[in-house]
Design an enzyme around this catalytic site. Structure first.
Site: not given
Length: 315
Positions: A103, A140, A196, A278
């Protein structure tokens, strides 16, 4: 990485907590299987671990750390940028690593741009998402960028050339998922990792590494990188477990810490070995306490770095 975004499926049903939390770390060296690492030996805490994988039964020590001692972690986001040009010499001299911070902090201000559809080979999806956040608002995007800066510093200390897909303010949003893949491809990266944190439900804990499945559709052809990406991902899973003490996900991957997917543009369009990690679930209070800690983010960067170094030294 939130499962509510366009790049992601809804969360899978929760797995039974009675199932052992184990991670299959198939660390491959030329002609031999080095060993398996499992969570039980961690004892629920940080530090070095040794144990069986989800598909194996014998416990052996995890590989020795291959990165130098971690620099002191800052308590917040500052102090994590790279220290300058990579050293002329080092064990990773000549190796290129692309680090993809998931992101972008600026995505919130650019909804039209990030909602634009792009071709990921198998179908069309939105350019990017805003990502998730902790319940207290730590995003995040901030987390992934901070870990990326720490990771860049560690890899450059080993002599690697490190390229980030974005650096928070450049570009101001994105890049789109297809462009993130192209950056790694154009750099002829020896390894690429996308960083992430998840956005699942309270009680869903742990990390998982996402591996590319075999895709051959449109512009996507992952077949040449499936095996090497699996090797990269299993090495990162093992060193991340050892260095952070974070358990493998209890809601995805059936305790292995590994998940294979074919619906992510950043993996589908990659022509170089690439995985997503993640690092934990931002919506779980226990994981959030770790993800918001600068000291723990340094451990996360160290664990990812050591997995990459192990992969590159074996390749």
């Amino acid at each position: 990485m939130s499962y509510l975004g366009p790049e992601f499926d809804p969360p899978q049903p929760r797995r039974s907590r009675r199932r052992p939390l184990t991670v299959a770390l198939a660390v491959l060296v030329p002609g031999a299987l080095l060993g398996w690492v499992a969570y039980e030996a961690v004892g629920g805490g940080g530090g070095a671990a040794a144990a069986p994988g989800a598909r194996g039964g014998s416990a052996v020590s995890s590989p020795a750390p291959s990165s130098p001692s971690a620099p002191s972690a800052s308590p917040a986001d500052g102090g994590t940028r790279a220290s300058g040009p990579a050293p002329a010499d080092g064990p990773l001299k000549g190796k290129v690593v692309v680090v993809d911070p998931g992101h972008n902090p600026g995505n919130f201000q650019h909804p039209d741009e990030i909602n634009r559809k792009v071709d990921i080979g198998t179908n069309w999806k939105e350019c990017d998402t805003t990502g998730t956040s902790t319940n207290d608002g730590y995003t995040e995007a901030r987390f992934s960028l901070d870990v990326a800066h720490r990771l860049r510093t560690l890899l450059e200390q080993q002599g690697a050339t490190v390229k980030l897909t974005h650096d928070g303010d450049s570009p101001a949003w994105g890049p789109c998922v297809d462009e993130r893949a192209r950056i790694g491809n154009a750099a002829h990266a020896d390894a690429a990792v996308s960083i992430h944190a998840d956005g699942s439900a309270e009680g869903d804990r742990g990390f998982h590494v996402i591996l590319p499945g075999s895709v051959h559709a449109g512009a996507a052809d992952t077949r040449p990188i499936v095996d090497s990406s699996h090797d990269l991902g299993t090495r990162i899973a093992g060193t991340f477990l050892r260095d952070t003490g974070e358990p493998p996900s209890n809601y995805l991957g059936e305790g292995t810490g590994l998940v294979t997917r074919t619906d992510l543009g950043g993996l589908n369009l990659s022509t170089v070995p690439k995985v997503f990690i993640e690092c934990g679930n931002m919506r779980d209070s226990k994981d959030a306490a770790l993800l918001t800690s600068g000291a723990w983010r340094q451990k996360a960067a160290q664990g990812i770095s050591e997995g990459i170094v192990s992969f590159l030294r074996a390749s």
